[in-house]
Enzyme design. Structure first.
Site, PDB file in Angstrom:
ATOM      1  N   HIS A 137      70.642  61.236  32.503  1.00 34.28           N
ATOM      2  CA  HIS A 137      69.497  62.131  32.753  1.00 34.28           C
ATOM      3  C   HIS A 137      68.302  61.358  33.324  1.00 34.28           C
ATOM      4  CE1 HIS A 137      71.736  64.908  30.078  1.00 34.28           C
ATOM      5  NE2 HIS A 137      71.939  63.809  29.377  1.00 34.28           N
ATOM      6  N   LYS A 141      51.515  49.450  52.242  1.00 34.48           N
ATOM      7  CA  LYS A 141      52.831  50.062  52.084  1.00 34.48           C
ATOM      8  C   LYS A 141      53.980  49.203  52.602  1.00 34.48           C
ATOM      9  CE  LYS A 141      53.528  54.217  51.691  1.00 34.48           C
ATOM     10  NZ  LYS A 141      53.891  55.227  50.702  1.00 34.48           N
ATOM     11  N   GLU A 149      66.155  55.559  52.931  1.00 39.45           N
ATOM     12  CA  GLU A 149      65.828  56.996  53.035  1.00 39.45           C
ATOM     13  C   GLU A 149      66.695  57.677  54.088  1.00 39.45           C
ATOM     14  OE1 GLU A 149      61.268  57.623  52.879  1.00 39.45           O
ATOM     15  OE2 GLU A 149      61.577  55.520  53.326  1.00 39.45           O
TER      16      GLU A 149
END
Ligand code: ARG
Length: 469
Positions: A167, A294, A301
């Site tokens: 989970h 960043k 992705e």
């Protein structure tokens, strides 16, 4: 839009133009033309023609002189393809007619004998099957490369602790090596799906001709063998209308892409400062045009996203095939673009993922700290109560739950709970219990076959190294 001036010689130059008196409408040409994409079948088309010509000569359907001319022309065309000088022309519609038209330019009217006992229907079925077979082989090989990268990284981290999740909540400590090896299993099943698909598709449709077979004394076993097939297909209608080999390859690709997507998602998560489990070098990340701090995991992705395109291709071809009557229909020309697109995406993803895995470096302290967080050794406490105090597991579970609650109240980890606190829950608990409450002890204790204990992981790594060697 119809060009009336080209009507004089029948239907323009179309090879099938004998019974036509008018050229196709420009829109007809636009919707019909496939050379823009089926040019990717050039190598397969030439190989098929070479095998077919050799067989026609061997069986006496054409003379060996004519065959020699045809083979000479086909070799020249292969050379033009390799050199990038072959003239792909829309007016010849598809790859089959482009090659044949060029052959006629190179060797003259004898080129017309090549199409004896053959149709574009069995020709395209063959070319496409050859292409998909090669794509399956490439994917299986690339999957093996990815497995090697995972095994290499796992071997370096058989003792590196990390949280195991269910989970996405901390569950029990595992090792990073164990986690990576889970993907080795998944990718091995993916590779075996490609091999299975290959074995099933490895029958040669050439010689089915348009749909009913051929009246010429052709030798289908000969062409099948020359093209690396196990045997010729056994029903001519099925030969020209089957595309389930592509559906199966796309299914295998889709399942593989879901596995890649899961791994990619984990890399993205692990890269976040909140997890901080791994670092990727500048080679597989990009910066932001506005936020100087960043470092984005773009490659991961994009791999995560590719499954959309790949599964989309499976859906697309499934819908094309659904409800098609036997045998060939031009609907099937729509098989190529999605299949090419899916395998382009899959192969790029496999190679990029292989690079990412080799590139990543785990932050072992950070992972180890997280491995012990969230009372991840609670199951070890319960198991200790079962083993040492002979409690039924349900009771042990209850006592451990109370211990977790108490630790939470006191703001400490389970292994920092004072012994007296544990004894308040069960008199029999002694100092010994703390030995099983560290993440390292927890992981090392899971020695069942396939478990996370470093020795188990090492033996799985060895097994895989032997298998893939
Ligand atoms: N370009 C066609 C395809 O991709 C080749 C077969 C065409 N046959 C025909 N009768 N129109 O399927």
């Amino acid at each position: 839009m119809t060009d009336k001036s080209s009507n004089k010689a029948g239907a323009g130059q179309a090879m099938w133009g004998g019974r036509f008196s008018a050229s196709p409408n420009a829109l007809m040409q636009a919707i019909n033309v496939s050379i823009g994409f089926d040019r990717r079948l050039a190598a397969q088309d030439i190989a098929g023609s070479q095998a077919h010509a050799a067989m026609l000569a061997k069986t006496g359907v054409i003379s060996s002189e004519d065959e020699a001319e045809i083979q000479r022309g086909l070799s020249a065309i292969a050379g033009e393809m390799a050199a990038g000088t072959f003239p792909f022309r829309d007016e010849f519609e598809d790859i089959h007619m482009n090659v044949e038209a060029r052959l006629r330019e190179l060797i003259g009217p004898v080129a017309g004998r090549l199409h004896t006992a053959r149709s574009r229907n069995d020709q395209v079925a063959l070319d496409f099957r050859l292409w998909v077979r090669e794509a399956c082989d490439r994917s299986a090989a690339q999957l093996e490369g990815l497995q090697q990268a995972l095994i290499g990284k796992a071997a370096a981290h058989t003792d590196t602790l990390m949280p195991g999740f269910t989970h996405l909540q901390p569950a029990q400590p595992v090792t990073f090596g164990h986690h990576l090896m889970a993907y080795v299993e998944m990718f091995s099943r993916d590779a075996s799906r490609f091999r299975d698909a290959r074995a099933r598709m490895n029958e040669c449709p050439l010689g089915a001709a348009a749909l009913a077979g051929s009246p010429f004394p052709i030798d289908r076993a000969m062409t099948a063998k020359a093209l690396g097939f196990d045997r010729p297909t056994a029903n001519s209608l099925d030969s020209v209308s089957a595309r389930d080999f592509a559906l199966e390859a796309l299914s295998a690709a889709s399942i593989c892409a879901t596995h890649l997507s899961r791994l990619a998602e984990e890399l993205v998560l692990w890269m976040t400062p909140q997890f901080g489990f791994i670092r990727l070098s500048d080679a597989f990340t990009t910066g932001s045009s506005i936020m100087p701090q960043k470092k984005n995991p773009d490659a991961a992705e994009l791999i995560r996203a590719k499954v959309g395109r790949i599964l989309g291709s499976l859906t697309s071809l499934t819908v094309v095939m659904k409800g098609l009557p036997l045998a060939y229909s031009t609907d099937m020309q729509e098989d190529k673009v999605p299949t090419f697109e899916a395998f382009d995406a899959l192969e790029l993803s496999l190679l990029a993922m292989t690079g990412l895995i080799a590139d990543l470096e785990p932050n072992t302290e950070r992972m180890a700290a997280a491995a012990g967080a969230g009372f991840s050794t609670a199951t070890d406490l319960a198991d200790w109560l079962v083993r040492e105090l002979d409690l039924p597991f349900r009771d042990a579970h209850h006592v451990t739950g109370a211990a977790v609650k108490r630790a939470e109240q006191l703001g400490v980890d389970l292994d920092d709970l004072p012994l007296a606190e544990l004894q308040a829950l069960n008199q029999g608990i002694c100092e010994d219990v703390f030995k099983v409450l560290t993440p390292a002890a927890s992981s090392a204790s899971r020695v069942s076959y396939g478990g996370t204990a470093p020795d188990q992981v090492r033996s799985q790594i060895k097994r895989w190294k032997d298998t893939l060697r």
